[in-house]
Design a protein around this motif. Sequence first.
Motif, short mmCIF file in Angstrom:
data_model
loop_
_atom_site.label_atom_id
_atom_site.label_comp_id
_atom_site.label_asym_id
_atom_site.label_seq_id
_atom_site.Cartn_x
_atom_site.Cartn_y
_atom_site.Cartn_z
N MET A 1 0.86 -1.16 0.00
CA MET A 1 0.00 0.00 0.00
C MET A 1 0.91 1.23 0.00
N ASP A 2 0.60 2.16 -0.90
CA ASP A 2 1.46 3.34 -0.94
C ASP A 2 1.12 4.31 0.21
N LYS A 3 2.01 5.27 0.41
CA LYS A 3 1.91 6.16 1.57
C LYS A 3 0.62 7.00 1.57
N GLN A 4 0.20 7.47 0.39
CA GLN A 4 -1.03 8.26 0.32
C GLN A 4 -2.25 7.45 0.75
N ILE A 5 -2.32 6.22 0.29
CA ILE A 5 -3.45 5.35 0.66
C ILE A 5 -3.39 5.04 2.15
N ARG A 6 -2.21 4.74 2.66
CA ARG A 6 -2.04 4.41 4.07
C ARG A 6 -2.54 5.54 4.98
N GLN A 7 -2.38 6.78 4.53
CA GLN A 7 -2.83 7.93 5.32
C GLN A 7 -4.35 8.05 5.38
N ARG A 8 -5.05 7.34 4.49
CA ARG A 8 -6.51 7.42 4.45
C ARG A 8 -7.19 6.38 5.34
N VAL A 9 -6.41 5.49 5.93
CA VAL A 9 -6.98 4.47 6.82
C VAL A 9 -6.29 4.50 8.16
N SER A 10 -6.99 3.98 9.16
CA SER A 10 -6.44 3.95 10.51
C SER A 10 -6.88 2.67 11.21
N LEU A 11 -5.94 2.01 11.86
CA LEU A 11 -6.29 0.82 12.64
C LEU A 11 -7.10 1.18 13.88
N PHE A 12 -7.17 2.47 14.20
CA PHE A 12 -8.01 2.91 15.32
C PHE A 12 -9.48 3.04 14.91
N ASN A 13 -9.73 3.06 13.61
CA ASN A 13 -11.10 3.05 13.09
C ASN A 13 -11.55 1.58 13.06
N PRO A 14 -12.60 1.20 13.80
CA PRO A 14 -12.99 -0.21 13.87
C PRO A 14 -13.35 -0.82 12.52
N ILE A 15 -13.88 -0.02 11.62
CA ILE A 15 -14.22 -0.53 10.29
C ILE A 15 -12.95 -0.86 9.52
N HIS A 16 -11.99 0.05 9.55
CA HIS A 16 -10.71 -0.20 8.87
C HIS A 16 -9.98 -1.37 9.54
N PHE A 17 -10.01 -1.42 10.87
CA PHE A 17 -9.33 -2.49 11.61
C PHE A 17 -9.84 -3.85 11.15
N LEU A 18 -11.15 -3.99 11.01
CA LEU A 18 -11.71 -5.26 10.54
C LEU A 18 -11.38 -5.49 9.07
N ALA A 19 -11.56 -4.47 8.23
CA ALA A 19 -11.29 -4.63 6.79
C ALA A 19 -9.84 -5.03 6.54
N LEU A 20 -8.94 -4.51 7.36
CA LEU A 20 -7.52 -4.83 7.22
C LEU A 20 -7.14 -6.10 7.97
N GLY A 21 -8.14 -6.89 8.33
CA GLY A 21 -7.89 -8.19 8.97
C GLY A 21 -7.13 -8.07 10.26
N PHE A 22 -7.57 -7.13 11.14
CA PHE A 22 -6.93 -6.90 12.44
C PHE A 22 -5.49 -6.40 12.27
N GLY A 23 -5.20 -5.83 11.10
CA GLY A 23 -3.87 -5.31 10.79
C GLY A 23 -3.05 -6.24 9.91
N SER A 24 -3.50 -7.47 9.75
CA SER A 24 -2.73 -8.45 8.96
C SER A 24 -2.61 -8.05 7.49
N GLY A 25 -3.58 -7.29 6.99
CA GLY A 25 -3.54 -6.85 5.60
C GLY A 25 -2.44 -5.84 5.30
N LEU A 26 -1.81 -5.34 6.34
CA LEU A 26 -0.71 -4.40 6.15
C LEU A 26 0.63 -5.09 5.94
N ALA A 27 0.63 -6.42 5.93
CA ALA A 27 1.87 -7.16 5.65
C ALA A 27 2.41 -6.71 4.29
N PRO A 28 3.72 -6.46 4.21
CA PRO A 28 4.28 -5.94 2.96
C PRO A 28 4.21 -6.92 1.79
N LYS A 29 4.16 -8.21 2.08
CA LYS A 29 4.05 -9.23 1.03
C LYS A 29 2.95 -10.20 1.42
#
Length: 162
Positions: A1-29
């Motif tokens: 995920m590029d830096k601009q997109i990363r700035q549009r989401v937050s793991l503190f937002n419960p919707i984003h936290f779930l969508a990102l698989g509890f943060g697992s979706g932020l894995a670089p590969k």
Amino acid sequence: MDKQIRQRVSLFNPIHFLALGFGSGLAPKAPGTFGTIAALPLVVLLSLYSSLSVYLLITILASIVGIWICGKTADDMQVHDDSSIVWDEVAGMLITMFAVPLSWQSLLLGFVLFRVFDILKPWPISYLDKHVHGGFGIMIDDVLAGLFACLVLHLGFYFFSS
């Protein structure tokens, strides 16, 4: 995920936290693989400590609410289906393991089958992946991959268990 997109989401937002698989979706590969791994504790907990009807209800809820969760997060990111959105993998893995006898072998086989169907996207998964958009489009290919993997697991248990 590029830096601009990363700035549009937050793991503190419960919707984003779930969508990102509890943060697992932020894995670089391989974020989809990590999202599937993140689903395993939920699969185990539901398999061991709930009835089949509760497991089914939670799986259906995860899939239906996932349409909104993934769609909202994609809108916030301003990207249709960013690879960091992995709630669809969580729901897909729940579907894969529905009514499957739980063991480390069945979890491993379910994981591999789900990832194979999710990555290779045989028809009609590939068609839906290309032609359906929004939150439903994000979810439907993984729901089908989960259904295919579940079917293969159940057929395997039927034909190969003694």
